[in-house]
Design a protein around this motif. Sequence first.
Motif, mmCIF file in Angstrom:
data_model
loop_
_atom_site.group_PDB
_atom_site.id
_atom_site.type_symbol
_atom_site.label_atom_id
_atom_site.label_comp_id
_atom_site.label_asym_id
_atom_site.label_seq_id
_atom_site.Cartn_x
_atom_site.Cartn_y
_atom_site.Cartn_z
ATOM 1 N N LEU A 1 65.659 40.923 31.810
ATOM 2 C CA LEU A 1 66.675 41.407 30.945
ATOM 3 C C LEU A 1 67.380 42.650 31.244
ATOM 4 O O LEU A 1 68.658 42.648 31.401
ATOM 5 C CB LEU A 1 66.277 41.644 29.268
ATOM 6 N N LEU A 2 66.686 43.512 31.537
ATOM 7 C CA LEU A 2 67.113 45.000 32.219
ATOM 8 C C LEU A 2 68.067 44.680 33.401
ATOM 9 O O LEU A 2 69.214 45.191 33.764
ATOM 10 C CB LEU A 2 65.882 45.861 32.243
ATOM 11 N N VAL B 1 70.881 41.022 38.865
ATOM 12 C CA VAL B 1 70.590 39.815 38.898
ATOM 13 C C VAL B 1 71.465 39.035 38.238
ATOM 14 O O VAL B 1 72.111 39.442 36.947
ATOM 15 C CB VAL B 1 69.186 39.254 38.649
ATOM 16 N N PRO B 2 71.870 37.485 38.546
ATOM 17 C CA PRO B 2 72.633 36.844 37.735
ATOM 18 C C PRO B 2 72.435 36.607 36.211
ATOM 19 O O PRO B 2 71.314 36.428 35.972
ATOM 20 C CB PRO B 2 73.039 35.526 38.511
ATOM 21 N N ALA C 1 68.391 34.008 32.941
ATOM 22 C CA ALA C 1 67.699 33.975 31.562
ATOM 23 C C ALA C 1 67.408 32.667 31.353
ATOM 24 O O ALA C 1 66.681 32.415 30.260
ATOM 25 C CB ALA C 1 69.058 34.515 30.548
ATOM 26 N N HIS C 2 67.714 31.693 32.263
ATOM 27 C CA HIS C 2 67.480 30.194 31.919
ATOM 28 C C HIS C 2 66.474 29.779 32.944
ATOM 29 O O HIS C 2 66.419 28.404 32.763
ATOM 30 C CB HIS C 2 68.724 29.445 31.818
ATOM 31 N N VAL C 3 66.171 30.513 33.935
ATOM 32 C CA VAL C 3 65.016 30.090 35.000
ATOM 33 C C VAL C 3 63.926 29.600 34.255
ATOM 34 O O VAL C 3 63.400 30.152 33.289
ATOM 35 C CB VAL C 3 65.060 31.414 35.739
ATOM 36 N N ASP D 1 57.970 40.696 47.922
ATOM 37 C CA ASP D 1 59.072 39.815 47.363
ATOM 38 C C ASP D 1 59.731 40.405 46.146
ATOM 39 O O ASP D 1 60.837 40.216 45.854
ATOM 40 C CB ASP D 1 58.272 38.547 46.921
ATOM 41 N N ARG D 2 58.875 41.407 45.481
ATOM 42 C CA ARG D 2 59.289 42.113 44.306
ATOM 43 C C ARG D 2 60.143 41.038 43.067
ATOM 44 O O ARG D 2 61.157 41.523 42.577
ATOM 45 C CB ARG D 2 60.188 43.226 44.632
ATOM 46 N N THR D 3 59.340 39.745 42.998
ATOM 47 C CA THR D 3 59.977 39.079 41.632
ATOM 48 C C THR D 3 59.409 39.141 40.440
ATOM 49 O O THR D 3 58.186 39.744 40.432
ATOM 50 C CB THR D 3 59.562 37.486 42.203
ATOM 51 N N TYR D 4 59.799 38.826 39.326
ATOM 52 C CA TYR D 4 59.396 39.119 38.033
ATOM 53 C C TYR D 4 57.927 38.384 38.039
ATOM 54 O O TYR D 4 57.158 38.940 37.253
ATOM 55 C CB TYR D 4 60.219 38.593 37.077
ATOM 56 N N THR D 5 57.879 37.216 38.721
ATOM 57 C CA THR D 5 56.478 36.604 38.700
ATOM 58 C C THR D 5 55.548 37.293 39.395
ATOM 59 O O THR D 5 54.366 37.510 38.788
ATOM 60 C CB THR D 5 56.711 35.113 39.292
#
Length: 189
Positions: A92-93, A100-101, A105-107, A150-154
Motif C-alpha cells: 500500500l505504501l 509500484v503500479p 492491489a489486486h495481485v 529480490d525484495r518482494t513483499y512475499t
Amino acid sequence: MTSLVVAFSPDGLENYLLHRNSSNLHQLAHHPARALSGSAFWIENPASLFFYAILFEVFHAPVERWLGTAKWFFTVATAHVAATLISQQVVLLAIAHHRVPRSMAHVVDIGVSYGLAASVGILTYRLPRPWRWLYLAGAIAFFLVPLLTDRTYTDLGHAISLAIGLACHPLTRRPHGKPFAPERGPGAH
C-alpha cells in the motif's frame, strides 16, 4: 482439496478462485476475514502440492507433535496474519509513493508459506545445541537472502514469519519454566 480444485479448474475459474481467496489489498479492504483465513489454504501452483506435503511433514508435523495443536496453530496463524498485514501495508505504501503500479492491489497473494516459515522458526528450539545454531543460520540465510536480493513483499512476509516463529519461544516452555521434554519412542525410558 484446494490444490485439486485449482488443478482441475479451467483457467478462468482458477484465476477467479485464486483472486477471490487472495489476501491482496483489494480483498483485505472488502472481505478481511475471508481474505486472511482463506488465503492460508491455497497454493498457486498445484504441481507444488507434493513438495509442500513433504515440507509439512518435515516442519509442521514435528512442531504440532511437540507443542500440541493449539500452540502450533497459534504460531502459524499469528505469523500468517501478521506477515500478510505487514507485507500488504508495504505494498500500500509503495503504491501511494508510486513505486509500484496500482494493479499490485489486486495481485494474487495466497499460500501456506508464511505459516510454514513460522514453523521453521519455532522448530529451532526443538533442536539440541550445537545443531540448533547451524539450523538457525540456515533458516535465516534461506529467508533473508531472497529478501535482500529480490525484495518482494512475499520475501518480506517470509522473513516476518520466521521472526514470529522465533519470537514464539515462550510457547516452547512449560508453565514452570522447564522446556518440553523431547519425544520418546514407544517403550523408551
